[in-house]
Structures are given as C-alpha cells and as structure tokens.
Design a protein around this motif. Sequence first.
Motif, PDB file in Angstrom:
ATOM      1  N   THR A   1       0.821  -1.224   0.000  1.00  0.00           N
ATOM      2  CA  THR A   1       0.000   0.000   0.000  1.00  0.00           C
ATOM      3  C   THR A   1       0.848   1.264   0.000  1.00  0.00           C
ATOM      4  O   THR A   1       0.334   2.345  -0.272  1.00  0.00           O
ATOM      5  CB  THR A   1      -0.888   0.023   1.262  1.00  0.00           C
ATOM      6  N   GLN A   2       2.141   1.132   0.321  1.00  0.00           N
ATOM      7  CA  GLN A   2       3.010   2.316   0.373  1.00  0.00           C
ATOM      8  C   GLN A   2       3.705   2.461  -0.981  1.00  0.00           C
ATOM      9  O   GLN A   2       4.746   1.858  -1.217  1.00  0.00           O
ATOM     10  CB  GLN A   2       4.013   2.158   1.525  1.00  0.00           C
ATOM     11  N   GLN A   3       3.124   3.283  -1.851  1.00  0.00           N
ATOM     12  CA  GLN A   3       3.555   3.324  -3.242  1.00  0.00           C
ATOM     13  C   GLN A   3       4.674   4.302  -3.542  1.00  0.00           C
ATOM     14  O   GLN A   3       5.175   4.366  -4.652  1.00  0.00           O
ATOM     15  CB  GLN A   3       2.353   3.576  -4.154  1.00  0.00           C
ATOM     16  N   SER A   4       5.067   5.105  -2.518  1.00  0.00           N
ATOM     17  CA  SER A   4       6.199   6.017  -2.742  1.00  0.00           C
ATOM     18  C   SER A   4       7.029   6.096  -1.480  1.00  0.00           C
ATOM     19  O   SER A   4       6.556   5.765  -0.388  1.00  0.00           O
ATOM     20  CB  SER A   4       5.692   7.415  -3.108  1.00  0.00           C
ATOM     21  N   LEU A   5       8.284   6.549  -1.641  1.00  0.00           N
ATOM     22  CA  LEU A   5       9.158   6.689  -0.472  1.00  0.00           C
ATOM     23  C   LEU A   5       8.530   7.659   0.520  1.00  0.00           C
ATOM     24  O   LEU A   5       8.563   7.429   1.730  1.00  0.00           O
ATOM     25  CB  LEU A   5      10.540   7.182  -0.923  1.00  0.00           C
ATOM     26  N   ALA A   6       7.912   8.728   0.025  1.00  0.00           N
ATOM     27  CA  ALA A   6       7.282   9.707   0.918  1.00  0.00           C
ATOM     28  C   ALA A   6       6.153   9.065   1.715  1.00  0.00           C
ATOM     29  O   ALA A   6       6.033   9.278   2.930  1.00  0.00           O
ATOM     30  CB  ALA A   6       6.759  10.889   0.093  1.00  0.00           C
ATOM     31  N   ALA A   7       5.340   8.251   1.018  1.00  0.00           N
ATOM     32  CA  ALA A   7       4.215   7.602   1.711  1.00  0.00           C
ATOM     33  C   ALA A   7       4.731   6.612   2.755  1.00  0.00           C
ATOM     34  O   ALA A   7       4.203   6.513   3.875  1.00  0.00           O
ATOM     35  CB  ALA A   7       3.333   6.876   0.690  1.00  0.00           C
ATOM     36  N   TYR A   8       5.788   5.912   2.383  1.00  0.00           N
ATOM     37  CA  TYR A   8       6.397   4.940   3.298  1.00  0.00           C
ATOM     38  C   TYR A   8       6.992   5.643   4.519  1.00  0.00           C
ATOM     39  O   TYR A   8       6.728   5.286   5.670  1.00  0.00           O
ATOM     40  CB  TYR A   8       7.468   4.169   2.522  1.00  0.00           C
ATOM     41  N   ASP A   9       7.793   6.686   4.272  1.00  0.00           N
ATOM     42  CA  ASP A   9       8.410   7.424   5.373  1.00  0.00           C
ATOM     43  C   ASP A   9       7.354   7.997   6.314  1.00  0.00           C
ATOM     44  O   ASP A   9       7.526   8.000   7.527  1.00  0.00           O
ATOM     45  CB  ASP A   9       9.277   8.576   4.833  1.00  0.00           C
ATOM     46  N   LYS A  10       6.270   8.469   5.719  1.00  0.00           N
ATOM     47  CA  LYS A  10       5.228   9.118   6.524  1.00  0.00           C
ATOM     48  C   LYS A  10       4.650   8.136   7.557  1.00  0.00           C
ATOM     49  O   LYS A  10       4.411   8.486   8.709  1.00  0.00           O
ATOM     50  CB  LYS A  10       4.114   9.643   5.612  1.00  0.00           C
TER      51      LYS A  10
ATOM     52  N   ASN B   1      11.091   1.993  -5.291  1.00  0.00           N
ATOM     53  CA  ASN B   1      10.211   1.067  -6.025  1.00  0.00           C
ATOM     54  C   ASN B   1      10.849  -0.301  -6.221  1.00  0.00           C
ATOM     55  O   ASN B   1      10.169  -1.269  -6.539  1.00  0.00           O
ATOM     56  CB  ASN B   1       9.851   1.673  -7.378  1.00  0.00           C
ATOM     57  N   TYR B   2      12.177  -0.357  -6.067  1.00  0.00           N
ATOM     58  CA  TYR B   2      12.871  -1.644  -6.252  1.00  0.00           C
ATOM     59  C   TYR B   2      12.719  -2.578  -5.051  1.00  0.00           C
ATOM     60  O   TYR B   2      12.970  -3.773  -5.161  1.00  0.00           O
ATOM     61  CB  TYR B   2      14.373  -1.405  -6.479  1.00  0.00           C
ATOM     62  N   LEU B   3      12.369  -1.991  -3.886  1.00  0.00           N
ATOM     63  CA  LEU B   3      12.270  -2.846  -2.689  1.00  0.00           C
ATOM     64  C   LEU B   3      11.060  -3.764  -2.787  1.00  0.00           C
ATOM     65  O   LEU B   3       9.983  -3.336  -3.202  1.00  0.00           O
ATOM     66  CB  LEU B   3      12.124  -1.982  -1.427  1.00  0.00           C
ATOM     67  N   PRO B   4      11.204  -5.029  -2.411  1.00  0.00           N
ATOM     68  CA  PRO B   4      10.035  -5.915  -2.358  1.00  0.00           C
ATOM     69  C   PRO B   4       9.041  -5.386  -1.325  1.00  0.00           C
ATOM     70  O   PRO B   4       9.453  -4.797  -0.329  1.00  0.00           O
ATOM     71  CB  PRO B   4      10.626  -7.256  -1.901  1.00  0.00           C
ATOM     72  N   LYS B   5       7.774  -5.588  -1.553  1.00  0.00           N
ATOM     73  CA  LYS B   5       6.730  -5.090  -0.652  1.00  0.00           C
ATOM     74  C   LYS B   5       5.919  -6.261  -0.085  1.00  0.00           C
ATOM     75  O   LYS B   5       5.689  -7.263  -0.769  1.00  0.00           O
ATOM     76  CB  LYS B   5       5.771  -4.160  -1.405  1.00  0.00           C
ATOM     77  N   LEU B   6       5.499  -6.078   1.157  1.00  0.00           N
ATOM     78  CA  LEU B   6       4.665  -7.096   1.802  1.00  0.00           C
ATOM     79  C   LEU B   6       3.190  -6.731   1.665  1.00  0.00           C
ATOM     80  O   LEU B   6       2.852  -5.556   1.590  1.00  0.00           O
ATOM     81  CB  LEU B   6       4.992  -7.166   3.296  1.00  0.00           C
ATOM     82  N   ASP B   7       2.345  -7.742   1.680  1.00  0.00           N
ATOM     83  CA  ASP B   7       0.910  -7.465   1.722  1.00  0.00           C
ATOM     84  C   ASP B   7       0.480  -7.060   3.119  1.00  0.00           C
ATOM     85  O   ASP B   7      -0.422  -6.268   3.313  1.00  0.00           O
ATOM     86  CB  ASP B   7       0.113  -8.704   1.280  1.00  0.00           C
ATOM     87  N   SER B   8       1.115  -7.675   4.132  1.00  0.00           N
ATOM     88  CA  SER B   8       0.804  -7.314   5.522  1.00  0.00           C
ATOM     89  C   SER B   8       2.094  -7.413   6.307  1.00  0.00           C
ATOM     90  O   SER B   8       3.100  -7.903   5.812  1.00  0.00           O
ATOM     91  CB  SER B   8      -0.224  -8.283   6.121  1.00  0.00           C
ATOM     92  N   GLY B   9       2.070  -6.947   7.550  1.00  0.00           N
ATOM     93  CA  GLY B   9       3.261  -7.066   8.384  1.00  0.00           C
ATOM     94  C   GLY B   9       3.129  -8.223   9.355  1.00  0.00           C
ATOM     95  O   GLY B   9       3.901  -8.348  10.305  1.00  0.00           O
TER      96      GLY B   9
END
Lengths: 241, 799
Positions: free
Chosen positions: B261-270, B310-318
């Motif tokens: 769900t975190q589609q950008s570095l800014a969204a992730y950092d936030k 965007n290169y980092l793998p993403k999880l569906d949940s934690g």
Amino acid sequence: MSKTFFIDLTKCTACRGCQVACKQWKKLPAEKTENWGSHQNPKDLSGITLKLVRFNEVEEDGKIQWLFFPEQCRHCVEPPCLDAMTVPGSIVHDKETGAVVYTDLTAKEKDKEAFQASCPYDIPRINTETGMVVKCDMCIDRVKAGMLPACVATCPTGAMNFGDRDEMLALAEKSLTKAQKKYPNAELIDAESVRVVYLVQTDADSYYQFLSADASTIKKGPMTRKQFLAKLGNPIKHMTS
Amino acid sequence: MTNHWIDLKNSDTILIMGSNAAENHPISFKWVTKAQENGATVIHVDPRFTRTSTKADMHATLRSGTDISILGGMIKYILDNDLIFKEYVVNYTNASFIVGDDYTFEDGIFAGFDSKNKTYDKSKWAFAMDAKGNPKKDPTLKDPKCVYQMLKKHYERYTLDKIVEISGMKKADLIKLYETYAATGKSDKAGTIMYAMGWTQHTVGVQNIRSMAMIQLLLGNIGIAGGGVNALRGESNVQGSTDHCLLYHILPGYLKTPKATQQSLAAYDKVYTPISNDPKSANWWANYPKYSASLLKAMWRDQDPKDSFNYLPKLDSGSAADYSWLTLFDKMDEGQFKGLFAWGMNPACSGANSNKTRSAMTKLDWMVNVNIFPNETGWFWEGPGMDPSKIKTEVFFLPCAVSIEKEGSITNSGRWMQWRYKGPDAPNGLKPDGDLIYELMHEIQELYKKEGGAYPDPITKLSWDGIATNGVFDPHKTAKLINGFFTKDTEVKGKKFKKGDQIPSFAYLQTDGSTCSGNWLYCNSYTAKGNMAARRSLAQTEEQANIGLFPNFSWCWPVNRRILYNRASVDLKGNPWNPKKAVIKWTGPKTKWQGDIPDGGWAPGDKYAFIMRKHGFGQLFGPGRADGPFPEHYEPLECPVKSHPFSSTLHNPVALAFNDEAKAVCNPKFPLVGTTYRVAEHWQTGLMTRNCDWLTEAEPQIFVEMSTELAELRGIKNGEKVTVSSVRGTLWAVAIVTKRLKPFTIQGTVVHQVGLPWHFGWTWPKDGGDSANILTPSAGDPNTGIPETKAFMVNVSKA
C-alpha cells in the motif's frame, strides 16, 4: 618457586572446558561413550582421559546439591607413586615446579597396576596403545614456557587457578574464608601434601570417594578393599624398588 | 543486551529466568561470579535445577509457560507495597499517561478484538491526548485512567495463591523472590535480568520480556550500571544478524519492510516517522527518512532514493502469521515454494515440528545447502522415513569456509562489533559466505542483463560492486558501506565533506541521497579514523574503569554507547542515582557529560530520557504489540489444564497456529509437560559440535530428564532407552532420572515435566538420536512468529 593449582569448586559450573582443553592440548582422542543416565562422560579416567569432571547429586533435607569435581593428578609434594617405580626415570619429579611427570619409560614397568594402586587419589591409568602409565603432567611444556596449564587457561569463572605455591595457598585460605560464609562446611583438601588444592563446599566424599586421600584426617567411612591392599602393598614395593 | 557482559558484575541482584546461563553462556558466569564476590544475590527461576542453579543463592521452580503469572505477581507486589522508584517512574515512564476511553480489558480479552481474523485493532489502546496533541498526564498518578492505576487494576487478580496454583512455585519461594528482587527499587541498588530462549520461545514470548521490562522500569533499573534487560544471544553473531535484519519484517537498522500500500518513499516514510508535538521529546525516529534514503542509496548508488524505493520488495501485511518461519514451512509443505537456500542453518532439526519441516522439503524443486558439514537438511532425502526414489528435490551442497578462515566482524550480545582477522586459509579452495553470495548475485545480474525478465531493474541496477574489489568480495569495503559515505561534496552541520568521505556518525545522514549508509545504527563504526571495530585498546577514564567500560575496545552501537538508555541513570539535574556506580554525569555546560556516551548530548532535563520513544517515556503501557498493551497470562497452546485462575481465556487469542494441526490440551495420551533446551557441550542443532569428537564424547546422545517420581510411575530406570512422543512425532532418548526435577502441584493435581536437548540429528553420530523438535508444535508468538518449543505436551514410556 614450585607451583600449585588452587581449584575452587564453589565456582565450578561444570562447563567442562577444562576436560576438553586437556584433550586438545594433549592431542588425545575421544572415547566412544554412551549416555549412562548421567551428564558425566567419559565415566572414568583412562589411558586417554587425564582430566574428568565428575558430577554427583546429593539431596539432604529436601535441599539438592549438584557437585562438580574436575579430577586430575594432585602432584603430591611427596608422591607415593614414586614407590611404584622400578625403572629409573619412569617418573620424574621436577624440582623447579614440583610437577610429577610420567615418562615413556613407564611402558617398561612390569607392574603398571602398582602406580594406580599406590595413588591415594586413584589417578594413574594405562594407555593400552602405548603401554605407558599416564596422568596429568601439569602441562609442564606450557608451564616451562611461562604459560598456564591448558585447563586453567580455559576456565571461565576463576574456579581453576595456577601459580606459585605460596600465592596459591594464600588465595586458597582467602577463598575459604569467603566460601565459609555461604557454606559453613567448606574446607581445603590436603593442602599441605598436594599441589592441586581443592576447596569443597561440603564433605569431600559427597563429590567422589577419592577426592581426599584415604589417609587424610577428614576421611569418613571405612577404607575400600583396594585402598587397604594398596596400603598393605606400599612398604613391600618400597623395599623392592 | 541493553548493557553488556562485563556490566553484570555491577549488579546487586541478578535474576536468571528463562535461561540456563552457566551452561549455555559459560563466559557470562565470569561476571556473575564477580558480582557474587561483590556481594550480589543470584536467583535462578527454572523448571529444572541446572548447572546455573548450583551457583545461585536461590533456586525456585515453575511449570514451563507460566512466567507471566510470576512476573505479573511481582508487578502487583511492587505496587501493593509501594516499592517503585517513584522519581524515576514519574519522570521517565509513561505511568502518568492517561489511557483513552476506548481501552478495555475483560476476561482476558483487550479492546478491539477481531475473533474471526484473530487480531486486535490497536487503535483502541491509544492514549488520551491534550489540545496540543500530546498524551494527557497525571504526575500524581492518582487519575483512575492513568497507566499506573490501570496497571494496578490489571494485576490485582494476580494473587499469591492463584500464582502458586497455576505455576507450581512454592509460596515461600514466590515471596522470597519478590522481596529480594523488589529491593532493587532503591536508587543505589541495581537488579538485572539474564534471559534467553526460555522466555522467547512461547506464544507469549514477547510479553514475557515486556513483563520484565516493566518491572525494570518500575524499579528504576533501566539505563543504570548492573541493570537493564539482557537477552543472552545464542550465536556469536546473532545480534549482528538481527541488526542487519535477516527477517521478513525489517530492513537493516530496524527500518520497516515496505507494504504494497506504500507506493512512494514519501508515503512509506510518513507511516514510519513518528511525530511528537512535545519539544522535550527527542523522538529520535523522526530521523527515519534520513536512514531509509541512505539505505536505498547504499543499495542503488546511481538512483535517486525516490526511484529506487520502487525496487524494494513489498509485503501485503506485516503479520507474522503471513510471513514468519512457521508459515514459510507451512506454505512449503503445501507446495508453494520452488526453491530454498538453507544457508548456515539446519532447519530439518532447528525448526519446530521437524517431521513437517522435513516433509515440506520434499515438495521443493531444488535446495541450495551451504554449510561446513553434511547435515540433516541437505541430506533430508535419505533421513528416517524418506524414500529417495520418490523425492524430486534436487539438492546442491556448497561447503564453505569456517569463521576463523575469513575476515570480518561479529556483533556480540553486548552490541560490540568486533573485527576478526583471518586465520588459516580454508582447505581445498573453499570460500567464505561473502564470496559465495557475491558471486551468486553477480551471476544473477549477468543473466538478467542478458535475458531480461519481468522486472529486471532492481537487480541489474543494484550497486553490487559496492561490496567487492576487482570482482572479489571485500569485507572492509562492505564494512565501510555499512557505515556509509558521502555520495557527493556536501556540507552538514557546518562541516565540509568530499564525495567518498566516510560519514562520522548517523547524525550526518541526509534524506536527499547525498549520503549512503547500509545500516544507520552502524554509522560511526568505520570512519575517517579507521575501523573502529578493530580497536583493542584498554584505555579508560577513572569513571569508566569504575563500572568496567572499555570504550576503546571494539565498537558498540549506537555511536559507541555501552549502556543503552543511560539518560535514565541520572536525575533531572544530571546527577547519577547511584554515584558509586555512575554511568554518566553532567559536569556543567562546558565540560558536559562524563562517563559513557550519553543518550544524546542535550543538557539534563532538556529532553525526556527515552529518546527512541515517540513521547520520550519508557512504556509501562505498550500499545504497539500484537497481543495487548499489558502482558497477560495465557496457557501454552498445549497445556495440562482446562482453565487458569486469571480469566476464562485459556490461550493467547491471537497466537500463531494452524487450525488443522491438533493440540494436546488435557489430553490423557500426552499428560507430561515437555520442554527443550541446550547443554554446554553442543551448539544449536549440534551440527558443528556433534562433528567435534571431544564434545560428542562428553554429551553423546539425546536424553530425556525426568524426576525420580515420574520414573517410578513409568517403571523407568536411569540410563535406559525410552520413547518420548507428542501429537506430532516420536523419538527415543536415554532416561536421566534425577532429583533435579520435581513434580509440580498444579490446581491440586500432580503434573510432571520432562526436558530434552535439541542438539541431535540422525546423520551423526549414528547412535546419537534425532532432534527433539520432532516433538514440538507449529505454534508461535503473534508478534515475532517464534515457535513455542519451551512448553508442549508429551508422554514417556519404556522403549
């Protein structure tokens, strides 16, 4: 200055670092063992096991003690095993350190059993491969090079100590005074007559029947048949040697 | 460890619970012994009387899996008798915080429980906030909604009689334990905890540790010499591997693995950058974006972090239930994995429920097994019950160099990064792991460049030569990259740096890609001054010598701080609570702090003590965990009771488990509590030590320890072979019948406990037996997924 070990059993955790370090320094092979319902393994000293941590559980009034005894040659001040020697030079009693060292010549001894029988601590064993009578030699090669014996160097808790005899005896006395606060029955074993002085927290026999010399004043209970025969045999061997 | 090995000697009371330190961490007893020589009291709480117990001043037993009842009772004892270190509790913990109205706790269940998905909505555990957006506080601790009062209410159920009834501990022992440990709440007394897998490997593992952390906060024992919460790590470098985050949910430096769900570095950092509106809260994690950008820059040097995110793998949940170890093997057993790298580990013996783990391996197409000895994992196909002709898995075994044959660092339990030089060359041209990994990824990059693929950029653009020199893995270059360097000429804090300069410390990291750092926590370990981890100087000041600090020997994260949270070791004026064992001391605006590296250089009182927490306070109320803000006693998923005295919720309602796998609860076929453990002579699955003859000589075979009472009941003699079985499997073991285990009386009934080491495996020695994990369940802690291998149900019978 002659040397002495001081081994404070109130600090021994039976990690068996000393047992393994001994085999490693001496390049001794492992024995094929099985679990025999105890953590103690090998079961006994042997021609390839010169240092062994013995485990014993003692329960009194619902209070359990698990006693650990890292056993080795005591390097007696006046070694009774010298009486078992018939081939000159099979035992060397090193003047400088006080180490009692068995040499290759023990292989030429006729009555090798006599060494074990003569020992109040039941230490010497025969290596079936070399035919030698063997036991701890105080890591004399290391000590002469200014190093600690392998077992002492590896001890994590300070249970094993080694140094000049007067310093070790002073440390033993000091440690005894400290230990007696927690263990009123603590005592030093055969301090005057051996170069491996153990501090025990309870009576020596609870650890192992040969922890103290059978002639010691603290010996409780009757002599075993083996000890009795050993005593009987000693003067005769002395006469023939 | 918040503290470190040497620091144990500064303690007045050492509680060893959930660990058998003398056997499994022998060197720790060098310092425990020193503490005792200085007059410290050592308490060992364990189901067994072990080699550790022999040296303790007090030994008390409990049934495996009942630690929270004991610790919850200790919290009640401390509060009832007002033994807290009040100045510390008010100023440094969240005792004064007001809990929000949504929070409830009823009959073992916290607010926000979703029974269908077995999860909690943690927003129900939030604090009440004031107009400025900071938690409301009542420093008098009288508000019925403040954490202190809530804590009192939560543990009022934990009475001595109930604890005795469920744990089996003797009442006199329980009182003595509480009296002795709670006495460390005085400003000049330090109490510490040494724990290990005996606490973590439960479905309430995280909450076991939290209970003790709370006790340490109540008694003012965190941040001080001889105090802290000390996890005894089981591998020489497991602290290092944790810091570099070889786990599904975290990236190096405990940054979070991003979610889909975190589609950008800014969204992730936030999401992961906490905001505090209180200027006195240092809120250190506010720097999160600097650390994430610098990590991305360390991996993809030529990319803007905004793009390389965007290169980092993403999880569906934690969720641990979706990704952790037990689930991984569950999915593997369902055929959802094609390949497995089993590298430097032996899952066929180390993971819970070995039969399931081994069955899962038969579903793979391939396995790469890197190890120093043949092992039960790489050779699973010829193990017990396997028919190689029916197994499709292709196994590649890569032997590798051992630790002394390569250069690099390990990070020990006390967080010391220690550089090790290389000893002998590995035989037969065997290579270190670093070389193998480098060459493997290099080859993968080449293949992607040549053949393309679904999404080649993350791989082809990876700055893989950042860890190699002339095509060969370079440990120094890797360590320098972990520390980080400037990627262009930059000025930070008035200091000018050139492109390629090593970064002095993490305070210099930037968000704009001008800095790279493979792990912000290790920034300061390899600087312009050189390789800090290789330092071996024993130089120290008088203050440092007094408490055994060696700041010039190796290097310690963070920024060489040897005792974490040391701002809590002084009062609001910067004076040590215990001047005789001062960790840090404020000496005035010019000379500032003396002693250890302080938790931030601010003047005393300028910032709250716990700088890593958003609000700056140690968390008695911890709203971040998956299973509740206060620890609560729940029975292990396999247990000998139908109920417990604290609520009608028998088990942790959010524990990780697989519904199709039966559990033994009050099952007459499996009436004995089982546990697994280690011995001094073997390591982990025993793979390294079973191949060392002197160690196998000392502990040659799997054993099961049992009381004389149980042995008599079963007609078992000491030293004979017996059969041990659980719902999941059966194995043989040699019976050690001992007075060191005693039956428990639980709810008026006699309950026996037995224990086995998990060091053995069928490959070698041939008569050594197999792994005790054949018995253990696939059940885990909801926060971490760690399996519950310390409490499960078995039976023992004559073989």
